[in-house]
Design an enzyme around this catalytic site. Sequence first.
Site, short mmCIF file in Angstrom:
data_model
loop_
_atom_site.label_atom_id
_atom_site.label_comp_id
_atom_site.label_asym_id
_atom_site.label_seq_id
_atom_site.Cartn_x
_atom_site.Cartn_y
_atom_site.Cartn_z
N LYS A 159 -45.40 -112.91 -65.23
CA LYS A 159 -45.35 -113.61 -64.18
C LYS A 159 -46.79 -114.10 -63.95
CE LYS A 159 -44.82 -116.22 -60.21
NZ LYS A 159 -44.39 -117.01 -59.53
N LYS A 208 -52.10 -113.91 -53.38
CA LYS A 208 -51.63 -112.36 -53.72
C LYS A 208 -51.47 -112.38 -54.80
CE LYS A 208 -47.60 -112.76 -52.75
NZ LYS A 208 -46.64 -112.72 -53.84
N THR A 210 -42.26 -111.16 -56.36
CA THR A 210 -44.15 -111.38 -57.24
C THR A 210 -44.89 -110.15 -56.17
OG1 THR A 210 -43.86 -113.80 -57.58
CG2 THR A 210 -45.50 -112.25 -58.49
#
Length: 287
Positions: free
Chosen positions: A172, A240, A97
């Site tokens: 995502k 993150k 990701t």
Amino acid sequence: MARTAFLGLGVMGYPMAGHLARAGHQVTVYNRTADKADRWARDHDGRHQPTPRQAAEGADFVMACVGNDDDLRQVCLGPDGAFAGMLKGAVFVDHTTVSAQVTRELAEEAAKAGIGYVDAPVSGGQAGAENGQLSVMCGGARDDFDRAAPVIDAYAKICRLMGDVGAGQMTKMCNQIAIAGLVQGLSESLAFAQKAGLDVSQVVEVISQGAAGSWQMVNRHKTMDEGKFDHGFAVDWMRKDLGICLATGDQIGASLPVTALVDQFYKDVQKMGGGRWDTSALIARLG
Ligand code: NAP
């Protein structure tokens, strides 16, 4: 059967590479900490190599699942990076990701070397990786996707092309934005039930079958009630991801007030020493 390489044998990568080997693909792995690669090669029918470049040599598909933008750059670029070893016409499939920006940068570098690039972040967690039941959201050229999808199938429940390079990472982000507020709401609900002296499992049995039900509620309520947070998707990784969502929201003019707030709640969890706890640890800061 394809010749594949897998870079990054963490919580996700280790079992994903295992599914490739079990599906009959030829697999060469690389992991920064070599012990893990050695263990993987002993546990599976496959080989390991000491650099991404060596692992990628001769592969039709090179998969990666590392940490963040910089980690991905490190395994792709430079003399020991995967791109230096890949064949023209091979496809790089990134399951990390990361930002859509680094994705587009790396896809451009790959194109200069005649390499295809598919961003393919995943959802489904450690259990999804172990059971080969991940949701895979992809961005890239149709031809690269069509060639990579049957290989990705070894660990996917669903694998969809969402658009050009970067569209997988944008999808995502939608996933992480949807989860952030939901886990906070679930945490507040369960902490409320505890304080009210209710039996949490009975509460969930009833409300999960109504409008409040969710995957997180069904799969996480028990361990959240017990204060156990070892499901594998680390709070550090969530911060993150939320950082990427918030920066991208600013760029595209999308308002993310709850996401921004929950990001700060995860910061509290990090301060409590919970950086490697899983994301359901939001309940821990409610006392
Ligand atoms: P993890 O267990 O921390 O594993 C990270 C892997 O990346 C390790 O193999 C690590 O190598 C490697 N790595 C990190 N930095 C590197 C670098 N600079 N150079 C080379 N290798 C490097 O993480 P994970 O939980 O598998 O997550 C991996 C990615 O998938 C992350 O982007 C995460 O956000 C995403 N993701 C995770 C989940 C989940 O439930 N865990 C779900 C969906 C998406 P070492 O062994 O040497 O540290």
